[in-house]
Write an enzyme that holds these catalytic residues in place. Structure first.
Site, mmCIF file in Angstrom:
data_model
loop_
_atom_site.group_PDB
_atom_site.id
_atom_site.type_symbol
_atom_site.label_atom_id
_atom_site.label_comp_id
_atom_site.label_asym_id
_atom_site.label_seq_id
_atom_site.Cartn_x
_atom_site.Cartn_y
_atom_site.Cartn_z
ATOM 1 N N HIS A 120 -9.540 1.312 4.844
ATOM 2 C CA HIS A 120 -8.294 1.299 5.899
ATOM 3 C C HIS A 120 -8.688 1.935 6.676
ATOM 4 C CE1 HIS A 120 -3.933 2.907 6.544
ATOM 5 N NE2 HIS A 120 -3.872 1.009 6.173
ATOM 6 N N ASN B 36 0.738 -1.303 -0.040
ATOM 7 C CA ASN B 36 0.150 -0.053 0.329
ATOM 8 C C ASN B 36 0.769 0.671 -0.055
ATOM 9 O OD1 ASN B 36 -2.083 2.154 0.721
ATOM 10 N ND2 ASN B 36 -2.504 1.356 2.310
ATOM 11 N N TRP B 37 0.984 2.350 -1.041
ATOM 12 C CA TRP B 37 1.977 2.388 -1.432
ATOM 13 C C TRP B 37 1.551 4.398 -0.264
ATOM 14 C CZ3 TRP B 37 5.111 3.571 -6.425
ATOM 15 C CH2 TRP B 37 6.058 2.246 -6.643
ATOM 16 N N LYS B 38 0.748 4.007 0.038
ATOM 17 C CA LYS B 38 -0.756 5.439 0.065
ATOM 18 C C LYS B 38 -0.177 6.645 -0.267
ATOM 19 C CE LYS B 38 0.650 3.608 4.255
ATOM 20 N NZ LYS B 38 0.631 3.179 6.403
ATOM 21 N N GLY C 165 2.991 2.147 10.725
ATOM 22 C CA GLY C 165 4.113 3.331 10.155
ATOM 23 C C GLY C 165 5.071 3.809 11.780
ATOM 24 N N SER D 136 3.710 -2.064 10.505
ATOM 25 C CA SER D 136 5.063 -1.984 10.685
ATOM 26 C C SER D 136 5.790 -3.773 10.030
ATOM 27 C CB SER D 136 5.402 -1.599 11.864
ATOM 28 O OG SER D 136 4.734 -0.455 11.920
ATOM 29 N N GLY E 175 2.783 -1.100 4.362
ATOM 30 C CA GLY E 175 2.749 0.164 3.511
ATOM 31 C C GLY E 175 4.365 0.251 3.555
ATOM 32 N N GLY E 176 4.780 1.922 5.145
ATOM 33 C CA GLY E 176 5.960 1.785 4.265
ATOM 34 C C GLY E 176 7.578 0.671 3.727
ATOM 35 N N GLU F 145 -5.513 -5.133 10.457
ATOM 36 C CA GLU F 145 -4.063 -3.413 10.861
ATOM 37 C C GLU F 145 -4.270 -2.790 12.397
ATOM 38 O OE1 GLU F 145 -2.132 -2.545 7.341
ATOM 39 O OE2 GLU F 145 -4.252 -1.677 7.386
ATOM 40 N N GLU G 158 -6.574 4.446 7.887
ATOM 41 C CA GLU G 158 -6.963 5.993 7.519
ATOM 42 C C GLU G 158 -7.673 7.099 7.055
ATOM 43 O OE1 GLU G 158 -2.156 5.887 5.471
ATOM 44 O OE2 GLU G 158 -1.639 5.077 7.446
HETATM 45 P P1 PGA Z 1 3.074 0.206 7.885
HETATM 46 O O1 PGA Z 1 0.877 0.980 7.330
HETATM 47 O O2 PGA Z 1 3.590 -1.268 6.729
HETATM 48 O O3 PGA Z 1 3.803 1.494 6.989
HETATM 49 O O4 PGA Z 1 2.903 0.019 9.295
HETATM 50 C C1 PGA Z 1 0.725 -0.367 6.852
HETATM 51 C C2 PGA Z 1 -0.618 -0.336 6.337
HETATM 52 O O5 PGA Z 1 -1.154 0.913 6.696
HETATM 53 O O6 PGA Z 1 -1.305 -0.159 5.417
#
Ligand code: PGA
Length: 256
Positions: free
Chosen positions: A103, A15-17, A179, A218, A239-240, A173, A105
């Protein structure tokens, strides 16, 4: 419990956000080249969800490779007067095969509720795509001992009656792990995934055993193997660490 032999095929989804310019396409080429060079760990599906602007070009580049392209969100209507939104049909037309919905966010930044998430999931199915439905507790809820209750409630309200193992993936999650570099203990992940599995089987019968349940928050190359080996963890939402090909491939390697 998912017994041997019925273990769903794992999925590692990036997930590149809100990250990714056209220069980022080099990372996607490196992921598909890296998988091809290994002969492709055939036992895992790989998906990358870039910003909507990159879906079409990535879908072209990745045609015929082991990597699929997905989207990070959608509106639930097929088309119409919704300025700034994209529908599952539009995303499918661009080459997406899956869409992340709910998600944390989106839930936090845009006030998305479980019922909105369910509408989005149904819309993703209408367009013939796979919905990746996200759930997870906040730090406060975990500290108050409410994790399982919260996750089960989100699951009940966010999943439609039409959920099947072919059209839906669940992503657990924990909000506080996203993150932050923090992850729950392996036992805590096992407990939550087992509760999710139980809920899926109660509601959807034997097919509930085959719904993939991803862990997200993470995930890094360093912790992927231990997280991915937990019972009922059928892959990762990353994510990251999905932004750099080497890190993402390091996570996919948990299934090599
Ligand atoms: P993260 O994000 O791997 O940077 O913790 C995961 C996500 O939000 O899908």
């Amino acid at each position: 419990m998912t017994g041997e032999g019925t273990r769903p095929r794992p999925l590692v989804a990036g997930n590149w956000k809100m990250n990714g310019l056209r220069t980022g396409i080099a990372e996607v080429r490196a992921v598909s080249a890296g998988l091809a060079a290994q002969g492709g760990p055939a036992a895992v599906d790989v998906l990358i969800c870039p910003p909507a602007t990159l879906i079409m070009v990535m879908a072209e580049i990745l045609k015929g490779t082991q990597v699929s392209v997905g989207a990070q969100d959608c509106h639930w209507a097929p088309s119409g007067a919704h300025t700034g939104d994209v529908s599952p049909e539009i995303l499918a037309d661009a080459g997406a095969t899956a869409i992340i919905v709910g998600h944390s966010e989106r839930r936090a930044d845009h006030g998305e509720t479980d019922s909105m998430v369910r509408l989005k999931q149904e819309a993703v199915h209408r367009a013939g795509l796979t919905a990746i439905v996200c759930i997870g507790e906040t730090k406060g809820q975990r500290l108050a001992g409410q994790t399982i209750d919260v996750v089960v409630r989100q699951l009940q309200s966010s999943l439609s009656a039409g959920t099947t193992s072919a059209n839906t993936v669940v992503a657990y999650e924990p909000v506080w792990a996203i993150g932050t570099g923090l992850t729950p203990t392996l036992d805590d992940v096992a407990d939550v995934h087992s509760a999710i599995r139980g809920q899926l089987v109660d509601r959807f019968g034997p097919d509930g055993r085959s719904v993939r349940i991803l862990y997200g928050g993470s995930v890094k190359p360093q912790n992927a193997k231990e997280l991915m080996s937990i019972d009922n963890v059928n892959g990762a939402l990353v994510g990251g660490a999905s932004l750099k090909a080497a890190d993402f491939l390091g996570i996919v390697d948990a299934y090599a």
